[in-house]
Design a protein around this motif. Structure first.
Motif, short mmCIF file in Angstrom:
data_model
loop_
_atom_site.label_atom_id
_atom_site.label_comp_id
_atom_site.label_asym_id
_atom_site.label_seq_id
_atom_site.Cartn_x
_atom_site.Cartn_y
_atom_site.Cartn_z
N ILE A 18 0.84 -1.20 0.00
CA ILE A 18 0.00 0.00 0.00
C ILE A 18 0.87 1.25 0.00
O ILE A 18 0.62 2.20 -0.74
N ARG A 19 1.95 1.25 0.81
CA ARG A 19 2.87 2.40 0.85
C ARG A 19 3.50 2.66 -0.50
O ARG A 19 3.84 3.80 -0.81
N ASP A 20 3.67 1.62 -1.31
CA ASP A 20 4.31 1.77 -2.61
C ASP A 20 3.35 2.21 -3.72
O ASP A 20 3.78 2.44 -4.85
N SER A 21 2.08 2.37 -3.39
CA SER A 21 1.12 2.82 -4.41
C SER A 21 1.37 4.30 -4.72
O SER A 21 1.86 5.07 -3.89
N ALA A 22 1.02 4.69 -5.92
CA ALA A 22 1.24 6.07 -6.37
C ALA A 22 0.53 7.08 -5.48
O ALA A 22 1.07 8.13 -5.13
N GLU A 23 -0.69 6.76 -5.08
CA GLU A 23 -1.46 7.68 -4.25
C GLU A 23 -0.79 7.90 -2.89
O GLU A 23 -0.67 9.03 -2.42
N ARG A 25 2.36 7.41 -2.16
CA ARG A 25 3.64 8.10 -2.37
C ARG A 25 3.43 9.61 -2.49
O ARG A 25 4.25 10.40 -2.02
N ARG A 26 2.31 10.01 -3.09
CA ARG A 26 1.99 11.46 -3.16
C ARG A 26 1.74 12.01 -1.76
O ARG A 26 2.19 13.10 -1.41
N TYR A 27 1.02 11.25 -0.93
CA TYR A 27 0.80 11.69 0.45
C TYR A 27 2.12 11.74 1.22
O TYR A 27 2.33 12.64 2.04
N ALA A 28 2.99 10.81 0.96
CA ALA A 28 4.30 10.80 1.62
C ALA A 28 5.10 12.05 1.22
O ALA A 28 5.80 12.64 2.05
N ALA A 29 4.98 12.46 -0.04
CA ALA A 29 5.66 13.68 -0.49
C ALA A 29 5.10 14.89 0.25
O ALA A 29 5.86 15.76 0.72
N LEU A 30 3.79 14.96 0.38
CA LEU A 30 3.18 16.07 1.14
C LEU A 30 3.64 16.07 2.59
O LEU A 30 3.93 17.12 3.16
N LEU A 31 3.75 14.89 3.16
CA LEU A 31 4.23 14.77 4.54
C LEU A 31 5.66 15.28 4.65
O LEU A 31 6.00 16.00 5.59
N ASN A 32 6.48 14.96 3.67
CA ASN A 32 7.86 15.45 3.65
C ASN A 32 7.90 16.97 3.66
O ASN A 32 8.67 17.58 4.40
N PHE A 33 7.05 17.60 2.85
CA PHE A 33 7.02 19.06 2.82
C PHE A 33 6.52 19.63 4.14
O PHE A 33 7.05 20.62 4.64
N ALA A 34 5.53 19.00 4.73
CA ALA A 34 5.02 19.46 6.03
C ALA A 34 6.10 19.37 7.11
O ALA A 34 6.22 20.25 7.96
N GLN A 35 6.92 18.33 7.05
CA GLN A 35 8.01 18.18 8.01
C GLN A 35 9.05 19.28 7.84
O GLN A 35 9.61 19.78 8.81
N ARG A 36 9.30 19.69 6.60
CA ARG A 36 10.32 20.70 6.31
C ARG A 36 9.94 22.09 6.84
O ARG A 36 10.82 22.90 7.08
N ILE A 37 8.65 22.35 6.98
CA ILE A 37 8.27 23.71 7.41
C ILE A 37 8.02 23.81 8.91
O ILE A 37 7.66 24.88 9.39
N GLU A 104 6.91 13.30 -7.75
CA GLU A 104 5.99 12.30 -7.21
C GLU A 104 4.61 12.92 -6.96
O GLU A 104 3.59 12.35 -7.31
N LEU A 105 4.62 14.10 -6.36
CA LEU A 105 3.37 14.79 -6.07
C LEU A 105 2.58 15.09 -7.36
O LEU A 105 1.36 15.04 -7.37
N LEU A 106 3.31 15.35 -8.43
CA LEU A 106 2.69 15.67 -9.72
C LEU A 106 2.39 14.43 -10.55
O LEU A 106 2.02 14.54 -11.72
N GLY A 107 2.58 13.26 -9.97
CA GLY A 107 2.25 12.02 -10.68
C GLY A 107 3.32 11.56 -11.65
O GLY A 107 3.07 10.73 -12.51
N ASN A 108 4.52 12.13 -11.54
CA ASN A 108 5.67 11.75 -12.38
C ASN A 108 5.40 11.87 -13.88
O ASN A 108 6.01 11.15 -14.68
N SER A 109 4.52 12.77 -14.26
CA SER A 109 4.26 12.97 -15.68
C SER A 109 3.77 14.39 -15.92
O SER A 109 3.45 15.12 -14.98
N GLY A 110 3.73 14.76 -17.16
CA GLY A 110 3.25 16.08 -17.54
C GLY A 110 4.38 17.00 -17.94
O GLY A 110 5.55 16.73 -17.66
N PRO A 111 4.05 18.09 -18.62
CA PRO A 111 5.07 19.00 -19.14
C PRO A 111 5.96 19.61 -18.05
O PRO A 111 7.17 19.78 -18.25
N LEU A 112 5.38 19.96 -16.93
CA LEU A 112 6.16 20.55 -15.84
C LEU A 112 7.20 19.56 -15.32
O LEU A 112 8.37 19.92 -15.15
#
Length: 125
Positions: A18-23, A25-37, A104-112
């Motif tokens: 479950i932790r390895d699912s894309a969804e 992993r996006r929450y884990a990225a948000l958690l990382n940002f929350a920890q940084r601030i 990861e937060l952006l889904g690892n795709s798209g122009p950005l």
């Protein structure tokens, strides 16, 4: 809600598949940002610090995390890329890791993602 420690515990308690699912992993990225601030000054103070000293990588890192959490993906990517430009090794590779978390937060795709991944690759190689 500011329950960063609780979110971290919940994430760690999840089964690996479950932790390895894309969804998740996006929450884990948000958690990382929350920890940084944690304990960081507000947005305006961070921008002022950077305006006074472009090499204030701590302020850039904290501003990038604030921007990511506020939904300003490009602003966050720019700050992490600038950290990478100025000091690849800062904060245990905060620039590179921040970019990867944003991808990861952006889904690892798209122009950005493609544009900033290319810039990151150029800086690293």
């Amino acid at each position: 809600a500011g329950l960063v420690a609780e979110a971290e515990q919940t994430l760690e308690a999840m089964p690996r598949d479950i932790r390895d699912s894309a969804e998740v992993r996006r929450y884990a990225a948000l958690l990382n940002f929350a920890q940084r601030i944690g304990g960081a000054p507000d947005h305006a103070v961070l921008e002022q610090r950077i305006a006074q000293n472009g090499d204030d990588l701590e302020a850039r890192d904290q501003l990038a995390a604030r921007l990511a959490l506020a939904g300003d993906a490009e602003g966050a990517l720019e700050q992490y890329l600038e950290i990478l430009r100025r000091d690849r090794r800062y904060g245990d590779e905060a620039g590179r890791k921040g970019l990867l978390a944003m991808f990861e937060l952006l889904g690892n795709s798209g122009p950005l993602v493609h544009r900033y991944r290319s810039q990151m690759f150029t800086l690293l190689h």
